[in-house]
Design an enzyme around this catalytic site. Structure first.
Site, PDB file in Angstrom:
ATOM      1  N   ASN A  10       2.005   6.239  -1.529  1.00 13.07           N
ATOM      2  CA  ASN A  10       0.720   6.039  -1.340  1.00 13.07           C
ATOM      3  C   ASN A  10       0.611   5.585   0.111  1.00 13.07           C
ATOM      4  OD1 ASN A  10      -1.713   5.438  -1.562  1.00 13.07           O
ATOM      5  ND2 ASN A  10      -1.641   3.667  -3.000  1.00 13.07           N
ATOM      6  N   TRP A  11       0.027   6.353   0.961  1.00 14.25           N
ATOM      7  CA  TRP A  11      -0.177   6.085   2.367  1.00 14.25           C
ATOM      8  C   TRP A  11      -1.398   5.201   2.473  1.00 14.25           C
ATOM      9  CZ3 TRP A  11       1.243  10.861   5.772  1.00 14.25           C
ATOM     10  CH2 TRP A  11       2.515  11.171   5.687  1.00 14.25           C
ATOM     11  N   LYS A  12      -2.311   5.191   1.597  1.00 13.77           N
ATOM     12  CA  LYS A  12      -3.810   4.489   1.717  1.00 13.77           C
ATOM     13  C   LYS A  12      -4.244   4.974   2.909  1.00 13.77           C
ATOM     14  CE  LYS A  12      -1.354   0.710  -0.844  1.00 13.77           C
ATOM     15  NZ  LYS A  12      -1.526  -0.697  -1.370  1.00 13.77           N
ATOM     16  N   HIS A  95      -6.537   3.196  -8.609  1.00 12.36           N
ATOM     17  CA  HIS A  95      -5.573   2.435  -8.137  1.00 12.36           C
ATOM     18  C   HIS A  95      -6.468   1.095  -8.135  1.00 12.36           C
ATOM     19  CE1 HIS A  95      -3.637   0.118  -4.625  1.00 12.36           C
ATOM     20  NE2 HIS A  95      -2.634   1.084  -4.787  1.00 12.36           N
ATOM     21  N   GLU A  97      -7.066  -0.993  -5.732  1.00 14.36           N
ATOM     22  CA  GLU A  97      -7.921  -1.127  -4.491  1.00 14.36           C
ATOM     23  C   GLU A  97      -9.212  -0.332  -4.817  1.00 14.36           C
ATOM     24  OE1 GLU A  97      -4.960   0.132  -1.512  1.00 14.36           O
ATOM     25  OE2 GLU A  97      -3.889  -1.637  -1.799  1.00 14.36           O
ATOM     26  N   GLU A 167       1.185  -1.382 -11.745  1.00 11.67           N
ATOM     27  CA  GLU A 167       1.099  -1.837 -10.621  1.00 11.67           C
ATOM     28  C   GLU A 167       0.435  -3.478 -10.661  1.00 11.67           C
ATOM     29  OE1 GLU A 167       1.438   1.030  -6.779  1.00 11.67           O
ATOM     30  OE2 GLU A 167      -0.645   0.697  -7.469  1.00 11.67           O
ATOM     31  N   GLY A 173       1.305  -5.179  -1.700  1.00 13.12           N
ATOM     32  CA  GLY A 173       1.003  -5.424  -0.383  1.00 13.12           C
ATOM     33  C   GLY A 173       1.371  -6.820   0.094  1.00 13.12           C
ATOM     34  N   SER A 213       4.665  -3.764  -3.831  1.00 16.25           N
ATOM     35  CA  SER A 213       6.032  -4.239  -2.882  1.00 16.25           C
ATOM     36  C   SER A 213       7.304  -3.808  -3.049  1.00 16.25           C
ATOM     37  CB  SER A 213       6.058  -6.083  -2.742  1.00 16.25           C
ATOM     38  OG  SER A 213       4.890  -6.272  -2.233  1.00 16.25           O
ATOM     39  N   GLY A 234       3.657   1.810  -1.519  1.00 14.49           N
ATOM     40  CA  GLY A 234       2.666   1.655  -0.381  1.00 14.49           C
ATOM     41  C   GLY A 234       3.425   1.655   1.156  1.00 14.49           C
ATOM     42  N   GLY A 235       3.351   0.318   1.478  1.00 18.13           N
ATOM     43  CA  GLY A 235       3.934   0.031   2.764  1.00 18.13           C
ATOM     44  C   GLY A 235       5.113   0.686   3.225  1.00 18.13           C
TER      45      GLY A 235
HETATM   46  P1  PGA Z   1       2.754  -1.716  -1.655  1.00 14.89           P
HETATM   47  O1  PGA Z   1       1.476  -0.864  -2.350  1.00 14.89           O
HETATM   48  O2  PGA Z   1       4.189  -1.061  -1.831  1.00 14.89           O
HETATM   49  O3  PGA Z   1       2.564  -1.741  -0.236  1.00 14.89           O
HETATM   50  O4  PGA Z   1       2.714  -3.025  -2.527  1.00 14.89           O
HETATM   51  C1  PGA Z   1       1.720  -0.268  -3.409  1.00 14.89           C
HETATM   52  C2  PGA Z   1       0.459   0.466  -3.868  1.00 14.89           C
HETATM   53  O5  PGA Z   1      -0.587  -0.031  -3.650  1.00 14.89           O
HETATM   54  O6  PGA Z   1       0.657   1.651  -4.622  1.00 14.89           O
END
Ligand code: PGA
Length: 254
Positions: A10-12, A95, A97, A167, A173, A213, A234-235
């Site tokens: 998930n590149w956001k 998600h 966010e 999640e 993050g 994470s 994500g990251g």
């Molecule tokens: P993260 O994000 O791996 O940076 O914690 C995961 C996500 O939000 O899908």
């Protein structure tokens, strides 16, 4: 029952078109392991070039949202037809966010999931508790209500194709990963909720990922757990070597 593992990035809101091409080229160079279902969920403006860059590489491309209507007066939304035309196969829905910053609700998640399935795009439905909900001991309750909300009125045939991502919001993050036992327990609980809705055979087919994470260091232990069918990353998905290392951790599933 064996479920094909899914590793989805998930590149956001990261990567321009030029950067997208570069990162996918790096992943293609490094990723020798083909057994997992690999997905990159990129910003809307990167979709077409990501699809082109992934051609022949067995990497599916996903969007990070999908409109619940076919077309019309929905400023800022992107329809299933537009996504399909771009070659998109998956859509991240709900998600945390989106829930936290953009007012996404369970009802919206439900409509987007239905729309995604109607058009043959695989939904990746995200659920998870916040830190205060975990501290209050309502983790299961929150996940159950988000799952029931997301799947309301969705037939078993669609549910079976859907991917769920558990999640925990406090792990996203932050570098604070859920323990493998906690993640496995929460996912096992979600599977039991799905079994209540659709019966065990369907619930046992639904891939449920962990996200929060997950990285090159902790992926092996998370992937060793029986309920965890993969990761939404994500990251770490923005660094080709780390993402490919996580893809490799899916080997333990075979
Ligand atoms: P993260 O994000 O791996 O940076 O914690 C995961 C996500 O939000 O899908």
């Amino acid at each position: 029952m064996k479920r094909k593992p899914v590793i989805a990035g998930n590149w956001k809101m990261n990567k321009t078109v030029a950067e997208t091409k570069e990162l996918i080229a790096q992943i293609r160079k490094l990723n020798v392991y083909k057994a997992a279902e690999v997905v990159v969920c990129v910003p809307f403006t990167d979709l077409a070039s990501a699809v082109k860059a992934c051609k022949g590489a067995r990497i599916g491309v996903g969007a990070q949202n999908i409109a619940w209507a076919d077309k019309g007066a929905f400023t800022g939304e992107i329809s299933a037809e537009m996504l399909k035309e771009a070659g998109v196969k998956y859509a991240v829905i709900g998600h945390s966010e989106r829930r936290q910053y953009f007012g996404e609700t369970d009802a919206g998640v439900n409509k987007r999931t239905a729309q995604s399935l109607k058009h043959g795009i695989i939904p990746i439905v995200c659920v998870g508790e916040t830190e205060s909900e975990r501290n209050d001991g309502v983790t299961d309750k929150v996940n159950e209500s988000q799952i029931r909300g997301a799947f309301a009125g969705i037939a078993a045939e669609g549910a079976r194709k859907t991917i769920v991502a558990y999640e925990p919001v406090w792990a996203i993050g932050t570098g604070r990963t859920a323990t493998k036992e906690d993640a496995d327990a929460a996912i096992g609980f979600i599977r039991r909720v799905l079994a209540k809705l659709y019966g065990k055979p369907v619930a046992n087919r639904i891939r449920i990922l962990y996200g929060g994470s997950m990285n090159a260091k902790n992926c092996d232990e998370l992937m060793s757990m029986p309920e965890i069918d993969g990761g939404l990353i994500g990251g770490a998905s923005l660094i080709a070597a780390d993402f490919c290392r996580i893809i490799e951790s899916a080997k333990s599933k075979f």
